[in-house]
Design an enzyme around this catalytic site. Structure first.
Site, PDB file in Angstrom:
ATOM      1  N   LYS A  10      -3.744  -1.738  -4.041  1.00  0.00           N
ATOM      2  CA  LYS A  10      -3.387  -1.013  -2.806  1.00  0.00           C
ATOM      3  C   LYS A  10      -2.394   0.103  -3.128  1.00  0.00           C
ATOM      4  CE  LYS A  10       1.049  -2.395  -2.208  1.00  0.00           C
ATOM      5  NZ  LYS A  10       2.226  -1.749  -2.430  1.00  0.00           N
ATOM      6  N   PRO A  94      -2.755  -2.269 -13.324  1.00  0.00           N
ATOM      7  CA  PRO A  94      -1.524  -2.410 -14.096  1.00  0.00           C
ATOM      8  C   PRO A  94      -0.547  -3.381 -13.431  1.00  0.00           C
ATOM      9  CG  PRO A  94      -1.907  -0.105 -13.466  1.00  0.00           C
ATOM     10  CD  PRO A  94      -2.999  -0.905 -12.874  1.00  0.00           C
ATOM     11  N   LEU A  99       1.294  -1.771  -7.118  1.00  0.00           N
ATOM     12  CA  LEU A  99      -0.095  -1.675  -6.658  1.00  0.00           C
ATOM     13  C   LEU A  99      -0.622  -3.025  -6.145  1.00  0.00           C
ATOM     14  CD1 LEU A  99      -1.445   0.541  -9.592  1.00  0.00           C
ATOM     15  CD2 LEU A  99      -0.930   1.283  -7.253  1.00  0.00           C
ATOM     16  N   ALA A 100       0.293  -3.989  -5.983  1.00  0.00           N
ATOM     17  CA  ALA A 100      -0.040  -5.313  -5.432  1.00  0.00           C
ATOM     18  C   ALA A 100      -1.084  -6.063  -6.255  1.00  0.00           C
ATOM     19  CB  ALA A 100      -0.489  -5.193  -3.970  1.00  0.00           C
ATOM     20  N   ASP A 136       2.783  -8.940   0.456  1.00  0.00           N
ATOM     21  CA  ASP A 136       1.621  -8.048   0.358  1.00  0.00           C
ATOM     22  C   ASP A 136       0.282  -8.781   0.406  1.00  0.00           C
ATOM     23  OD1 ASP A 136       2.773  -5.530   0.263  1.00  0.00           O
ATOM     24  OD2 ASP A 136       2.827  -5.422  -1.927  1.00  0.00           O
TER      25      ASP A 136
HETATM   26  C1  LIG Z   1       7.055  -2.938  -1.799  1.00  0.00           C
HETATM   27  C2  LIG Z   1       5.791  -3.554  -1.243  1.00  0.00           C
HETATM   28  O1  LIG Z   1       4.867  -3.795  -2.312  1.00  0.00           O
HETATM   29  C3  LIG Z   1       5.132  -2.563  -0.292  1.00  0.00           C
HETATM   30  O2  LIG Z   1       3.804  -2.857  -0.008  1.00  0.00           O
HETATM   31  C4  LIG Z   1       6.050  -4.878  -0.536  1.00  0.00           C
HETATM   32  O3  LIG Z   1       6.975  -4.708   0.531  1.00  0.00           O
HETATM   33  C5  LIG Z   1       6.551  -5.965  -1.480  1.00  0.00           C
HETATM   34  O4  LIG Z   1       5.662  -7.006  -1.384  1.00  0.00           O
HETATM   35  P1  LIG Z   1       5.680  -8.252  -2.399  1.00  0.00           P
HETATM   36  O5  LIG Z   1       5.781  -7.795  -3.804  1.00  0.00           O
HETATM   37  O6  LIG Z   1       4.526  -9.122  -1.994  1.00  0.00           O
HETATM   38  O7  LIG Z   1       7.052  -8.911  -2.007  1.00  0.00           O
HETATM   39  P2  LIG Z   1       7.539 -10.436  -2.022  1.00  0.00           P
HETATM   40  O8  LIG Z   1       7.031 -11.102  -3.267  1.00  0.00           O
HETATM   41  O9  LIG Z   1       7.270 -11.072  -0.719  1.00  0.00           O
HETATM   42  O10 LIG Z   1       9.104 -10.196  -2.141  1.00  0.00           O
HETATM   43  C6  LIG Z   1       9.746  -9.766  -3.309  1.00  0.00           C
HETATM   44  C7  LIG Z   1      11.190  -9.456  -2.948  1.00  0.00           C
HETATM   45  O11 LIG Z   1      11.248  -8.180  -2.287  1.00  0.00           O
HETATM   46  C8  LIG Z   1      12.163  -8.207  -1.206  1.00  0.00           C
HETATM   47  N1  LIG Z   1      11.474  -7.859   0.042  1.00  0.00           N
HETATM   48  C9  LIG Z   1      10.097  -7.910   0.129  1.00  0.00           C
HETATM   49  C10 LIG Z   1       9.454  -7.550   1.279  1.00  0.00           C
HETATM   50  C11 LIG Z   1      10.236  -7.171   2.384  1.00  0.00           C
HETATM   51  N2  LIG Z   1       9.664  -6.820   3.546  1.00  0.00           N
HETATM   52  N3  LIG Z   1      11.587  -7.136   2.296  1.00  0.00           N
HETATM   53  C12 LIG Z   1      12.219  -7.479   1.145  1.00  0.00           C
HETATM   54  O12 LIG Z   1      13.450  -7.422   1.073  1.00  0.00           O
HETATM   55  C13 LIG Z   1      12.781  -9.595  -1.184  1.00  0.00           C
HETATM   56  O13 LIG Z   1      13.984  -9.517  -1.894  1.00  0.00           O
HETATM   57  C14 LIG Z   1      11.821 -10.443  -1.972  1.00  0.00           C
HETATM   58  O14 LIG Z   1      12.468 -11.459  -2.657  1.00  0.00           O
HETATM   59  N1  LIG Z   2      -2.244 -12.511 -11.004  1.00  0.00           N
HETATM   60  C1  LIG Z   2      -1.222 -11.777 -11.450  1.00  0.00           C
HETATM   61  N2  LIG Z   2      -1.448 -10.528 -11.916  1.00  0.00           N
HETATM   62  C2  LIG Z   2      -0.408  -9.785 -12.345  1.00  0.00           C
HETATM   63  N3  LIG Z   2       0.875 -10.183 -12.359  1.00  0.00           N
HETATM   64  C3  LIG Z   2       1.156 -11.396 -11.895  1.00  0.00           C
HETATM   65  C4  LIG Z   2       0.126 -12.241 -11.421  1.00  0.00           C
HETATM   66  N4  LIG Z   2       0.696 -13.369 -10.996  1.00  0.00           N
HETATM   67  C5  LIG Z   2       2.014 -13.248 -11.199  1.00  0.00           C
HETATM   68  N5  LIG Z   2       2.307 -12.091 -11.769  1.00  0.00           N
HETATM   69  C6  LIG Z   2       3.688 -11.646 -12.090  1.00  0.00           C
HETATM   70  O1  LIG Z   2       4.137 -10.930 -10.930  1.00  0.00           O
HETATM   71  C7  LIG Z   2       4.987  -9.847 -11.266  1.00  0.00           C
HETATM   72  C8  LIG Z   2       4.587  -8.615 -10.453  1.00  0.00           C
HETATM   73  O2  LIG Z   2       3.289  -8.257 -10.788  1.00  0.00           O
HETATM   74  P1  LIG Z   2       2.353  -7.382  -9.817  1.00  0.00           P
HETATM   75  O3  LIG Z   2       1.375  -6.689 -10.697  1.00  0.00           O
HETATM   76  O4  LIG Z   2       1.807  -8.222  -8.736  1.00  0.00           O
HETATM   77  O5  LIG Z   2       3.413  -6.360  -9.231  1.00  0.00           O
HETATM   78  P2  LIG Z   2       3.323  -5.230  -8.171  1.00  0.00           P
HETATM   79  O6  LIG Z   2       2.037  -4.485  -8.318  1.00  0.00           O
HETATM   80  O7  LIG Z   2       4.571  -4.434  -8.288  1.00  0.00           O
HETATM   81  O8  LIG Z   2       3.309  -6.006  -6.793  1.00  0.00           O
HETATM   82  P3  LIG Z   2       3.692  -5.443  -5.343  1.00  0.00           P
HETATM   83  O9  LIG Z   2       3.114  -4.077  -5.225  1.00  0.00           O
HETATM   84  O10 LIG Z   2       3.044  -6.471  -4.440  1.00  0.00           O
HETATM   85  O11 LIG Z   2       5.206  -5.472  -5.279  1.00  0.00           O
HETATM   86  C9  LIG Z   2       4.880  -9.684 -12.770  1.00  0.00           C
HETATM   87  O12 LIG Z   2       6.110 -10.092 -13.303  1.00  0.00           O
HETATM   88  C10 LIG Z   2       3.783 -10.636 -13.227  1.00  0.00           C
HETATM   89  O13 LIG Z   2       4.114 -11.291 -14.431  1.00  0.00           O
END
Ligand SMILES: C[C@](O)(CO)[C@H](O)COP(=O)(O)OP(=O)(O)OC[C@H]1O[C@@H](n2ccc(N)nc2=O)[C@H](O)[C@@H]1O
Ligand SMILES: Nc1ncnc2c1ncn2[C@@H]1O[C@H](COP(=O)(O)OP(=O)(O)OP(=O)(O)O)[C@@H](O)[C@H]1O
EC number: 2.7.1.148
Length: 284
Positions: A10, A94, A99-100, A136
């Site tokens: 995403k 990546p 990019l969730a 996310d």
């Molecule tokens: C930055 C975004 O990726 C934008 O789409 C999301 O808001 C983050 O989503 P995510 O990685 O699924 O986040 P989570 O795993 O739920 O939270 C990671 C950490 O980010 C912070 N967090 C997250 C979401 C939110 N609305 N407020 C927060 O303050 C919290 O400290 C939490 O411990």
């Molecule tokens: N299925 C998975 N794929 C990738 N990373 C994962 C997975 N499960 C757990 N992780 C861990 O989650 C952390 C974040 O990885 P991810 O790629 O989801 O981040 P992100 O794209 O920044 O997520 P978001 O955009 O939701 O904040 C990494 O430290 C990774 O080791």
């Protein structure tokens, strides 16, 4: 028995923070869009109740830290499932990029196991469970499309699809913690907030230029000050001729919308000269 699911990345077209909540999370309002950068996940039924994960890249954890594992365990416990699963994860998105990737894998696991374990859950039921895994994940349950996410990101309003657009994704070689970025957010440092209404109108009218003009993410203020190279990358993509450029989520990935196909290929080649992870994708 085997089920295959695709997990899409995403991007955030907008990301606004409305305030801090009593649970420590931030109240957000953000426009989310899937792109066709996908991980493939294959779910195979196992004898017994073990959940095992295999991944074709070494740096993704394959134990209980993997969000796909968390999703599977949650379903197994919640519905007293006495079946197991082996999950093969082919990783293209990546990691730690904004990019969730992990969230999308968790959502694909909910969809895949709903079929494999014959749970008969509705999409709404899966969205509810998704919120327990991460903010996310709820958006990712829908698989593809455009939506506004509110609450801490788990309240999803589906909206008409954004028009098909070419997107360049560039992931700098740095790691950013989402929690640290949110912690360091200061609203007084934000000069221009996203206009969600204007973005919604642009999408309703399929107006690509207006979409580019309304891209906005308040978390850029935090990540740019911690990693000035991310801001420089944004400037570079604009100077190369991208029509709209924004950091996705908490970063560090920066994406550019390029309305002319030929120009997109040119910018893609220019960026590949100095960045390892560059992807040319489409909204989907
Ligand atoms: C930055 C975004 O990726 C934008 O789409 C999301 O808001 C983050 O989503 P995510 O990685 O699924 O986040 P989570 O795993 O739920 O939270 C990671 C950490 O980010 C912070 N967090 C997250 C979401 C939110 N609305 N407020 C927060 O303050 C919290 O400290 C939490 O411990
Ligand atoms: N299925 C998975 N794929 C990738 N990373 C994962 C997975 N499960 C757990 N992780 C861990 O989650 C952390 C974040 O990885 P991810 O790629 O989801 O981040 P992100 O794209 O920044 O997520 P978001 O955009 O939701 O904040 C990494 O430290 C990774 O080791």
């Amino acid at each position: 028995m085997k089920i295959t699911e695709l997990a899409k990345a995403k991007i955030n077209l907008t990301l606004d923070i409305l305030g801090k909540r009593s649970d420590g999370y931030h109240e957000v309002e953000m426009m989310m869009q899937t792109v066709d950068l996908t991980d493939q996940m294959i779910f195979t039924l196992r004898q017994g109740t073990d959940i095992t994960i295999e991944c074709d890249v070494s740096y993704v954890p394959t134990d209980e830290r993997n969000l796909a594992y968390k999703a599977a365990k949650l379903l197994q416990d919640r519905f007293s499932v006495n079946k197991g699963v082996h999950i093969m994860l082919h990783k293209k998105i990546p990691v730690s990029a904004g990019l969730a990737g992990g969230s999308s894998n968790a959502a694909a696991t909910l969809r895949g196991l709903n079929q494999l374990w014959e749970l008969n859950l509705t999409t709404e039921e899966m969205v509810e469970i998704a919120a327990e895994i991460g903010s996310d994940v709820a958006f990712c349950v829908y698989g593809s499309g455009t939506a506004i996410a509110r609450g801490r990101g788990e309240i999803i309003e589906r909206i008409p699809k954004a028009p098909p657009m070419t997107i360049l994704l560039v992931k700098p070689q740095i790691s950013v913690s989402t929690a640290v970025v949110y912690q360091n957010y200061r609203s007084e440092l934000v000069k221009a907030r996203p206009n969600t209404k204007a973005m919604l109108e642009a999408i309703n009218e399929q107006d690509q230029k207006a979409i580019c003009d309304n891209l906005s993410n308040v978390l850029e203020t935090v990540t740019f000050s911690m990693h000035p190279e991310v801001q420089r990358l944004k400037q570079q993509m604009l100077s190369f001729g991208a029509d709209g450029v924004l950091m996705s989520g908490s970063g560090p990935t920066v994406y550019g919308i390029v309305l002319k196909e030929k120009r997109a290929t040119k910018i893609f080649n220019a960026l590949r000269g100095f960045c390892n992870e560059v992807f040319l994708v489409r909204t989907c």
